[in-house]
Design a protein around this motif. Structure first.
Motif, short mmCIF file in Angstrom:
data_model
loop_
_atom_site.label_atom_id
_atom_site.label_comp_id
_atom_site.label_asym_id
_atom_site.label_seq_id
_atom_site.Cartn_x
_atom_site.Cartn_y
_atom_site.Cartn_z
N ALA A 67 2.54 25.64 5.24
CA ALA A 67 2.78 24.28 4.80
C ALA A 67 2.53 23.31 5.95
N GLN A 68 1.94 22.16 5.61
CA GLN A 68 1.67 21.13 6.61
C GLN A 68 2.40 19.85 6.24
N PRO A 69 2.78 19.07 7.23
CA PRO A 69 3.44 17.79 6.92
C PRO A 69 2.47 16.84 6.25
N VAL A 70 3.01 15.91 5.50
CA VAL A 70 2.18 14.91 4.83
C VAL A 70 1.42 14.09 5.86
N GLY A 71 0.13 13.90 5.63
CA GLY A 71 -0.66 13.08 6.53
C GLY A 71 -2.01 13.68 6.82
N VAL A 72 -2.67 13.13 7.85
CA VAL A 72 -4.01 13.54 8.26
C VAL A 72 -3.92 14.26 9.59
N VAL A 73 -4.59 15.40 9.68
CA VAL A 73 -4.63 16.16 10.93
C VAL A 73 -6.09 16.43 11.28
N CYS A 90 0.82 -1.22 0.00
CA CYS A 90 0.00 0.00 0.00
C CYS A 90 0.85 1.26 0.00
N GLY A 91 2.15 1.11 0.09
CA GLY A 91 3.00 2.27 0.28
C GLY A 91 3.16 2.57 1.76
N PRO A 92 3.96 3.56 2.10
CA PRO A 92 4.19 3.87 3.52
C PRO A 92 2.90 4.23 4.24
N ALA A 93 2.86 3.95 5.53
CA ALA A 93 1.72 4.35 6.34
C ALA A 93 1.56 5.87 6.28
N ILE A 94 0.33 6.33 6.32
CA ILE A 94 0.04 7.76 6.28
C ILE A 94 -0.01 8.29 7.71
N PRO A 95 0.84 9.23 8.06
CA PRO A 95 0.79 9.76 9.43
C PRO A 95 -0.61 10.27 9.78
N GLY A 96 -1.11 9.87 10.93
CA GLY A 96 -2.42 10.30 11.38
C GLY A 96 -3.58 9.47 10.89
N MET A 97 -3.33 8.46 10.03
CA MET A 97 -4.44 7.72 9.45
C MET A 97 -5.20 6.89 10.48
N GLU A 98 -4.53 6.50 11.55
CA GLU A 98 -5.20 5.68 12.56
C GLU A 98 -6.32 6.46 13.25
N ALA A 99 -6.28 7.77 13.20
CA ALA A 99 -7.32 8.58 13.83
C ALA A 99 -8.64 8.52 13.08
N VAL A 100 -8.59 8.18 11.79
CA VAL A 100 -9.81 8.16 10.99
C VAL A 100 -10.17 6.77 10.49
N ASP A 157 -10.36 18.56 4.49
CA ASP A 157 -10.05 19.39 3.33
C ASP A 157 -8.60 19.20 2.95
N VAL A 158 -8.31 19.28 1.66
CA VAL A 158 -6.93 19.17 1.22
C VAL A 158 -6.18 20.44 1.61
N ALA A 159 -5.03 20.26 2.21
CA ALA A 159 -4.16 21.38 2.55
C ALA A 159 -3.06 21.42 1.50
N ARG A 160 -2.96 22.52 0.82
CA ARG A 160 -1.98 22.58 -0.27
C ARG A 160 -1.04 23.77 -0.10
N THR A 161 0.14 23.63 -0.63
CA THR A 161 1.08 24.74 -0.62
C THR A 161 1.05 25.39 -2.01
N ALA A 162 1.66 24.76 -2.97
CA ALA A 162 1.67 25.29 -4.32
C ALA A 162 1.66 24.10 -5.27
N GLY A 163 1.78 24.38 -6.54
CA GLY A 163 1.80 23.31 -7.52
C GLY A 163 0.88 23.61 -8.68
N SER A 164 0.22 22.57 -9.20
CA SER A 164 -0.63 22.74 -10.37
C SER A 164 -1.72 21.69 -10.38
#
Length: 293
Positions: A250-256, A39-49, A220-227
């Motif tokens: 900017a927020q760290p990758v994961g769920v908050v 599945c890829g690396p565990a997502i930080p904070g995913m256990e909360a949801v 909600d998706v938290a985004r910094t920049a990009g396209s």
């Protein structure tokens, strides 16, 4: 409260939103816990949801590589832990039968998946992106590997899309109360509150679900920049890669799980992948032109 919504409206066509089970898991669910896939690396904070029978709404910006990949990864981790999962996508309900037939085949091709009006329509708004196609291909592989993972297409269309999408999800939920639902939808539809500047009484999809799903979690998706690949109009020449403006810090990758001070009634928290990148349509991207700046 409206500061966050106002920032969303700055790009109006870019944006399109847990409860614990008391039942004892059935034998098939317990068996599914032994299925192991990457599945890829565990997502930080995913256990909360990712609680059994959770209902998680991921508000996204259509047309990015990262949003479908994040939803798929979250669903995979839930399913590989033994939770039966329904991954609900903002795809036309007319695609459901095609998807089920395609998932069932062991020799299915990508061309068979995209051979429909939805994937071939002239105006591609990001829901039929290359990243969405890759998500469905990944889900198919995981299903054949034994993961208890299903896809629900819930966009019934119509003038009252928030109402019809909510009804489709209520119906799907009534048929699978013990399953974990992960819903990927445009982030305006993911809002819990009522009202928008153009319609103060507007009820978003997620708000309509609160009566039957009071424990749902909306992120909600938290985004910094990009396209992202977006459409600024109703014709193909208005669609293309568009720069995204960063919102907030900017927020760290994961769920908050933390409500915004500026928008406490909008969402229960955020999910983040850092900077986002555009995903062009699965079909016809080679002939598409950048959207006007």
């Amino acid at each position: 409260m409206r500061m966050s919504l106002g920032s969303l409206l700055a790009v109006p066509l870019i944006l399109g939103g847990c409860r614990s089970a008391r039942e004892t898991p059935t034998a098939p669910v317990a068996q599914a816990a032994h299925t192991r896939v990457d599945c890829g690396p565990a997502i930080p904070g995913m256990e909360a949801v990712l609680k059994p029978a959770a209902f998680v709404v991921l508000g996204e910006i259509h047309g990015t590589q990262e949003a479908p990949a994040f939803a798929a990864r979250l669903a995979c981790h839930a399913a590989s832990s033994g939770q039966p999962v329904r991954l609900a996508l903002e795809l036309p309900v007319a695609e459901q039968a095609r998807l089920e037939a395609w998932f069932a085949k062991t020799d299915a091709t990508a061309q068979q998946l995209t051979d429909s009006d939805f994937w071939r329509r002239e105006v591609q708004d990001g829901r039929s992106s290359e990243a969405m196609k890759q998500l469905l291909e990944q889900v198919r592989d995981w299903r054949h590997a034994g993961l208890p993972l299903q896809v629900v297409a819930f966009d019934a269309g119509g003038k009252e899309r928030d109402a019809t999408m909510a009804e489709q999800l209520r119906q799907a939920r009534s048929e699978a109360r013990q399953d974990t639902f992960i819903v990927l939808v445009g982030n305006l539809h993911a809002r819990r509150d009522v009202g928008a500047p153009w319609n103060p009484s507007l009820e978003f999809m997620t708000h309509r679900l609160l009566v039957s799903e009071p424990g749902l979690v909306s992120l909600d998706v938290a985004r910094t920049a990009g396209s992202a690949w977006v459409c600024r109009g109703m014709t193909a020449d208005t669609c293309g890669q568009q720069a995204l403006r960063g919102v907030g810090t900017a927020q760290p990758v994961g769920v908050v799980l933390q409500k915004s001070v500026d928008d406490p009634d909008g969402y229960d928290g955020t999910w983040s992948v850092g900077a986002m990148s555009a995903s062009p349509p699965a079909l016809g991207a080679s002939t598409a032109t950048p959207a006007p700046q």
